[in-house]
Scaffold this motif. Sequence first.
Motif, PDB file in Angstrom:
ATOM      1  N   LEU A  16       4.393   2.191   3.809  1.00 10.45           N
ATOM      2  CA  LEU A  16       4.781   3.026   2.676  1.00 10.45           C
ATOM      3  C   LEU A  16       4.649   4.516   2.977  1.00 10.45           C
ATOM      4  O   LEU A  16       5.348   5.337   2.389  1.00 10.45           O
ATOM      5  CB  LEU A  16       3.922   2.685   1.449  1.00 10.45           C
ATOM      6  CG  LEU A  16       4.182   1.324   0.818  1.00 10.45           C
ATOM      7  CD1 LEU A  16       3.170   1.060  -0.287  1.00 10.45           C
ATOM      8  CD2 LEU A  16       5.591   1.229   0.285  1.00 10.45           C
ATOM      9  N   CYS A  19       7.601   6.832   3.510  1.00  8.67           N
ATOM     10  CA  CYS A  19       8.435   7.227   2.376  1.00  8.67           C
ATOM     11  C   CYS A  19       7.762   8.256   1.467  1.00  8.67           C
ATOM     12  O   CYS A  19       8.412   8.820   0.608  1.00  8.67           O
ATOM     13  CB  CYS A  19       8.770   6.005   1.528  1.00  8.67           C
ATOM     14  SG  CYS A  19       9.540   4.680   2.441  1.00  8.67           S
ATOM     15  N   ASP A  20       6.486   8.470   1.636  1.00  4.95           N
ATOM     16  CA  ASP A  20       5.722   9.288   0.706  1.00  4.95           C
ATOM     17  C   ASP A  20       5.678  10.756   1.135  1.00  4.95           C
ATOM     18  O   ASP A  20       5.789  11.084   2.306  1.00  4.95           O
ATOM     19  CB  ASP A  20       4.282   8.768   0.612  1.00  4.95           C
ATOM     20  CG  ASP A  20       4.218   7.364   0.025  1.00  4.95           C
ATOM     21  OD1 ASP A  20       5.195   6.948  -0.617  1.00  4.95           O
ATOM     22  OD2 ASP A  20       3.198   6.698   0.230  1.00  4.95           O
ATOM     23  N   SER A  21       5.475  11.617   0.152  1.00  7.53           N
ATOM     24  CA  SER A  21       5.297  13.040   0.435  1.00  7.53           C
ATOM     25  C   SER A  21       3.896  13.269   0.985  1.00  7.53           C
ATOM     26  O   SER A  21       2.998  12.439   0.833  1.00  7.53           O
ATOM     27  CB  SER A  21       5.488  13.847  -0.844  1.00  7.53           C
ATOM     28  OG  SER A  21       4.397  13.626  -1.726  1.00  7.53           O
ATOM     29  N   GLU A  24       1.367  13.285  -1.852  1.00  4.03           N
ATOM     30  CA  GLU A  24       1.115  11.929  -2.342  1.00  4.03           C
ATOM     31  C   GLU A  24       0.164  11.193  -1.392  1.00  4.03           C
ATOM     32  O   GLU A  24      -0.773  10.521  -1.832  1.00  4.03           O
ATOM     33  CB  GLU A  24       2.432  11.172  -2.479  1.00  4.03           C
ATOM     34  CG  GLU A  24       2.288   9.784  -3.046  1.00  4.03           C
ATOM     35  CD  GLU A  24       3.609   9.069  -3.171  1.00  4.03           C
ATOM     36  OE1 GLU A  24       3.584   7.891  -3.553  1.00  4.03           O
ATOM     37  OE2 GLU A  24       4.662   9.658  -2.890  1.00  4.03           O
ATOM     38  N   ASN A  25       0.414  11.332  -0.106  1.00  2.00           N
ATOM     39  CA  ASN A  25      -0.456  10.694   0.882  1.00  2.00           C
ATOM     40  C   ASN A  25      -1.873  11.241   0.813  1.00  2.00           C
ATOM     41  O   ASN A  25      -2.849  10.492   0.933  1.00  2.00           O
ATOM     42  CB  ASN A  25       0.099  10.886   2.297  1.00  2.00           C
ATOM     43  CG  ASN A  25       1.289  10.013   2.566  1.00  2.00           C
ATOM     44  OD1 ASN A  25       1.445   8.952   1.965  1.00  2.00           O
ATOM     45  ND2 ASN A  25       2.142  10.457   3.455  1.00  2.00           N
ATOM     46  N   GLU A  28      -3.587   9.704  -2.251  1.00  2.00           N
ATOM     47  CA  GLU A  28      -3.869   8.287  -2.053  1.00  2.00           C
ATOM     48  C   GLU A  28      -4.959   8.088  -0.998  1.00  2.00           C
ATOM     49  O   GLU A  28      -5.829   7.225  -1.156  1.00  2.00           O
ATOM     50  CB  GLU A  28      -2.595   7.545  -1.651  1.00  2.00           C
ATOM     51  CG  GLU A  28      -2.735   6.047  -1.757  1.00  2.00           C
ATOM     52  CD  GLU A  28      -1.403   5.331  -1.737  1.00  2.00           C
ATOM     53  OE1 GLU A  28      -1.413   4.115  -1.923  1.00  2.00           O
ATOM     54  OE2 GLU A  28      -0.357   5.976  -1.541  1.00  2.00           O
ATOM     55  N   GLU A  79      -3.515   4.669  -6.411  1.00  2.00           N
ATOM     56  CA  GLU A  79      -2.084   4.365  -6.428  1.00  2.00           C
ATOM     57  C   GLU A  79      -1.409   5.016  -7.628  1.00  2.00           C
ATOM     58  O   GLU A  79      -0.311   5.572  -7.510  1.00  2.00           O
ATOM     59  CB  GLU A  79      -1.871   2.853  -6.437  1.00  2.00           C
ATOM     60  CG  GLU A  79      -2.245   2.185  -5.125  1.00  2.00           C
ATOM     61  CD  GLU A  79      -2.177   0.671  -5.199  1.00  2.00           C
ATOM     62  OE1 GLU A  79      -1.626   0.128  -6.181  1.00  2.00           O
ATOM     63  OE2 GLU A  79      -2.670   0.030  -4.259  1.00  2.00           O
ATOM     64  N   ALA A  82      -1.203   8.749  -7.001  1.00  2.00           N
ATOM     65  CA  ALA A  82      -0.150   9.023  -6.020  1.00  2.00           C
ATOM     66  C   ALA A  82       1.225   8.870  -6.645  1.00  2.00           C
ATOM     67  O   ALA A  82       2.134   9.677  -6.377  1.00  2.00           O
ATOM     68  CB  ALA A  82      -0.309   8.098  -4.809  1.00  2.00           C
ATOM     69  N   ASP A  83       1.383   7.863  -7.488  1.00  2.00           N
ATOM     70  CA  ASP A  83       2.665   7.668  -8.177  1.00  2.00           C
ATOM     71  C   ASP A  83       2.958   8.861  -9.091  1.00  2.00           C
ATOM     72  O   ASP A  83       4.102   9.299  -9.205  1.00  2.00           O
ATOM     73  CB  ASP A  83       2.660   6.378  -8.990  1.00  2.00           C
ATOM     74  CG  ASP A  83       2.716   5.137  -8.111  1.00  2.00           C
ATOM     75  OD1 ASP A  83       3.069   5.269  -6.911  1.00  2.00           O
ATOM     76  OD2 ASP A  83       2.434   4.046  -8.626  1.00  2.00           O
ATOM     77  N   GLU A  86       4.198  11.594  -7.004  1.00  2.00           N
ATOM     78  CA  GLU A  86       5.566  11.294  -6.584  1.00  2.00           C
ATOM     79  C   GLU A  86       6.554  11.536  -7.722  1.00  2.00           C
ATOM     80  O   GLU A  86       7.641  12.091  -7.495  1.00  2.00           O
ATOM     81  CB  GLU A  86       5.668   9.829  -6.139  1.00  2.00           C
ATOM     82  CG  GLU A  86       7.041   9.422  -5.655  1.00  2.00           C
ATOM     83  CD  GLU A  86       7.099   7.973  -5.229  1.00  2.00           C
ATOM     84  OE1 GLU A  86       7.983   7.648  -4.434  1.00  2.00           O
ATOM     85  OE2 GLU A  86       6.257   7.172  -5.697  1.00  2.00           O
TER      86      GLU A  86
END
Length: 89
Positions: A16, A19-21, A24-25, A28, A79, A82-83, A86
């Motif tokens: 994953l 795909c994440d910024s 966001e990473n 998380e 999560e 992080a969402d 996003e």
Amino acid sequence: MKTIVKVLGLASLVALAACDSAQENKVENAYENQADALDNQADNMEAMADNLTGSAENAAENAADKIENKAEATREAGEAAADAVEDKN
């Protein structure tokens, strides 16, 4: 069993992560690190419980279970956070 779950979880995060910024990473990973620390505490508590008997053993195992539950809740919160990051992007 826990090792397998951790490896699968890590593999999922790596997949994953592509795909994440970066933000966001970062969010998380902070939650994941905290959850890993809690898992380590639970593992230590379970190891201690192995050296106890009777009600003391049960109390230590229950404490370890509570710590594991807190670790899982921390992962879920990470999560969600992080969402949220996003969704802002």
